[in-house]
Design a protein around this motif. Structure first.
Motif, mmCIF file in Angstrom:
data_model
loop_
_atom_site.group_PDB
_atom_site.id
_atom_site.type_symbol
_atom_site.label_atom_id
_atom_site.label_comp_id
_atom_site.label_asym_id
_atom_site.label_seq_id
_atom_site.Cartn_x
_atom_site.Cartn_y
_atom_site.Cartn_z
ATOM 1 N N GLU A 1 10.947 -26.812 34.360
ATOM 2 C CA GLU A 1 10.441 -28.040 34.976
ATOM 3 C C GLU A 1 11.495 -28.747 35.817
ATOM 4 N N ILE A 2 12.717 -28.825 35.337
ATOM 5 C CA ILE A 2 13.763 -29.534 36.070
ATOM 6 C C ILE A 2 14.065 -28.850 37.407
ATOM 7 N N GLU A 3 13.998 -27.520 37.430
ATOM 8 C CA GLU A 3 14.186 -26.792 38.686
ATOM 9 C C GLU A 3 13.037 -27.082 39.641
ATOM 10 N N TYR A 4 11.821 -26.986 39.117
ATOM 11 C CA TYR A 4 10.623 -27.206 39.927
ATOM 12 C C TYR A 4 10.635 -28.604 40.546
ATOM 13 N N LEU A 5 10.946 -29.610 39.751
ATOM 14 C CA LEU A 5 10.883 -30.984 40.239
ATOM 15 C C LEU A 5 12.059 -31.366 41.132
ATOM 16 N N TYR A 6 13.275 -31.059 40.697
ATOM 17 C CA TYR A 6 14.451 -31.607 41.365
ATOM 18 C C TYR A 6 15.125 -30.680 42.363
ATOM 19 N N VAL A 7 14.949 -29.372 42.221
ATOM 20 C CA VAL A 7 15.483 -28.447 43.231
ATOM 21 C C VAL A 7 14.472 -28.308 44.360
ATOM 22 N N GLY A 8 13.194 -28.406 44.006
ATOM 23 C CA GLY A 8 12.124 -28.323 44.992
ATOM 24 C C GLY A 8 11.209 -27.155 44.713
ATOM 25 N N PHE B 1 13.304 -18.770 45.270
ATOM 26 C CA PHE B 1 13.342 -20.026 46.002
ATOM 27 C C PHE B 1 14.733 -20.305 46.570
ATOM 28 N N GLU B 2 15.782 -20.011 45.786
ATOM 29 C CA GLU B 2 17.147 -20.334 46.203
ATOM 30 C C GLU B 2 17.947 -19.139 46.707
ATOM 31 N N GLY B 3 17.503 -17.937 46.455
ATOM 32 C CA GLY B 3 18.177 -16.759 46.973
ATOM 33 C C GLY B 3 19.345 -16.276 46.136
ATOM 34 N N ASP B 4 19.953 -15.212 46.629
ATOM 35 C CA ASP B 4 21.087 -14.593 45.957
ATOM 36 C C ASP B 4 22.353 -15.423 46.139
ATOM 37 N N LEU B 5 23.319 -15.177 45.263
ATOM 38 C CA LEU B 5 24.622 -15.837 45.382
ATOM 39 C C LEU B 5 25.410 -15.244 46.536
ATOM 40 N N ASP B 6 26.160 -16.100 47.243
ATOM 41 C CA ASP B 6 27.063 -15.596 48.271
ATOM 42 C C ASP B 6 28.444 -15.351 47.658
ATOM 43 N N ALA B 7 29.423 -15.049 48.472
ATOM 44 C CA ALA B 7 30.770 -14.734 47.990
ATOM 45 C C ALA B 7 31.428 -15.917 47.279
ATOM 46 N N HIS B 8 30.938 -17.122 47.522
ATOM 47 C CA HIS B 8 31.487 -18.335 46.900
ATOM 48 C C HIS B 8 30.602 -18.843 45.760
ATOM 49 N N PHE B 9 29.669 -18.006 45.314
ATOM 50 C CA PHE B 9 28.752 -18.321 44.221
ATOM 51 C C PHE B 9 27.819 -19.486 44.564
ATOM 52 N N HIS B 10 27.442 -19.590 45.828
ATOM 53 C CA HIS B 10 26.483 -20.592 46.277
ATOM 54 C C HIS B 10 25.158 -19.903 46.595
ATOM 55 N N ARG B 11 24.080 -20.619 46.390
ATOM 56 C CA ARG B 11 22.755 -20.122 46.753
ATOM 57 C C ARG B 11 22.295 -20.825 48.026
ATOM 58 N N ASN B 12 21.158 -20.385 48.569
ATOM 59 C CA ASN B 12 20.559 -20.949 49.788
ATOM 60 C C ASN B 12 21.341 -20.611 51.055
ATOM 61 N N THR B 13 22.260 -19.675 50.983
ATOM 62 C CA THR B 13 23.052 -19.321 52.162
ATOM 63 C C THR B 13 22.803 -17.883 52.627
ATOM 64 N N GLY C 1 16.237 -16.203 50.561
ATOM 65 C CA GLY C 1 15.414 -17.042 49.700
ATOM 66 C C GLY C 1 14.449 -17.911 50.483
ATOM 67 N N TRP C 2 13.527 -18.532 49.772
ATOM 68 C CA TRP C 2 12.464 -19.358 50.358
ATOM 69 C C TRP C 2 13.031 -20.465 51.230
ATOM 70 N N ARG C 3 13.951 -21.266 50.679
ATOM 71 C CA ARG C 3 14.515 -22.385 51.449
ATOM 72 C C ARG C 3 15.359 -21.882 52.607
ATOM 73 N N HIS C 4 16.174 -20.866 52.353
ATOM 74 C CA HIS C 4 17.016 -20.302 53.416
ATOM 75 C C HIS C 4 16.173 -19.853 54.600
ATOM 76 N N ASP C 5 14.991 -19.303 54.333
ATOM 77 C CA ASP C 5 14.128 -18.785 55.380
ATOM 78 C C ASP C 5 13.339 -19.885 56.113
ATOM 79 N N GLY C 6 13.557 -21.143 55.715
ATOM 80 C CA GLY C 6 12.927 -22.261 56.413
ATOM 81 C C GLY C 6 11.445 -22.428 56.124
ATOM 82 N N LEU C 7 10.995 -21.946 54.974
ATOM 83 C CA LEU C 7 9.590 -22.073 54.609
ATOM 84 C C LEU C 7 9.330 -23.455 54.007
ATOM 85 N N PRO C 8 8.082 -23.917 54.012
ATOM 86 C CA PRO C 8 7.784 -25.269 53.531
ATOM 87 C C PRO C 8 8.163 -25.463 52.056
ATOM 88 N N TRP C 9 8.726 -26.639 51.765
ATOM 89 C CA TRP C 9 9.028 -27.003 50.390
ATOM 90 C C TRP C 9 9.128 -28.515 50.282
#
Length: 131
Positions: A27-34, A105-117, A120-128
Motif C-alpha cells: 500500500e505505501i508503494e502504491y500510494l506514495y511512490v505512485g 513501475f520503477e524499473g531496474d537498478l542502475d550502477a548507482h542503485f537508483h531506479r527510474n533511470t 520502467g513505467w515512470r521512466h517510459d513517461g507513461l501516465p501515473w
C-alpha cells in the motif's frame, strides 16, 4: 504468462478496455511512490509480514475481475519480479490471460542503485499519479 514492456502493456490496455490493471505492490508503494491511473491495488504481500498469501491474493483479484477467469489481467509491481509469482498463482487458479509488466513501475537498478533511470513505467513517461 505473457511479458510486455511498459509501453507495450500501456498499448495493450488502451486496446483492451476490459483488461484489469492490478498493482501488486504494498500500500505505501502504491500510494506514495505512485501508480497508473485506473490500477486496482491488490498487494501480493504487505508490511510488516512481507509474506505472500496466494489464496488471499487470488480471491481478491477474482473479486476485482468480477469472477471472470477470462478477463485479461495486467500485473505491475516495482521491478517486474513480484508479478511473476503473483501471475503464476493466478494462472494456477484458472485465469487464462495473465500479463507481467517487465521492469515494473520503477524499473531496474542502475550502477548507482537508483531506479527510474534505466527502464520502467515512470521512466517510459507513461501516465501515473500519486497522493
Amino acid at each position: 504468462m505473457k511479458h510486455l514492456t511498459p509501453k507495450e502493456a500501456w498499448a495493450y490496455l488502451q486496446s483492451r478496455p476490459e483488461a484489469l490493471l492490478v498493482d501488486v505492490r504494498m500500500e505505501i508503494e502504491y500510494l506514495y511512490v505512485g501508480h497508473p491511473p485506473g490500477a486496482v491495488h491488490v498487494p501480493w504481500y504487505e508490511y510488516p509480514d512481507m509474506h505472500p498469501d496466494p489464496a488471499r491474493f487470488v480471491e481478491q483479484v477474482r473479486r476485482e475481475a468480477g469472477g471472470d477467469l477470462d478477463r485479461p489481467l495486467v500485473l505491475l509491481c516495482r521491478s517486474g519480479k513480484r508479478t511473476v509469482a503473483a501471475g503464476e498463482a493466478l494462472e494456477a487458479a484458472g485465469f487464462r490471460e495473465v500479463i507481467n509488466v517487465l521492469h515494473g513501475f520503477e524499473g531496474d537498478l542502475d550502477a548507482h542503485f537508483h531506479r527510474n533511470t534505466v527502464n520502467g513505467w515512470r521512466h517510459d513517461g507513461l501516465p501515473w499519479e500519486q497522493l
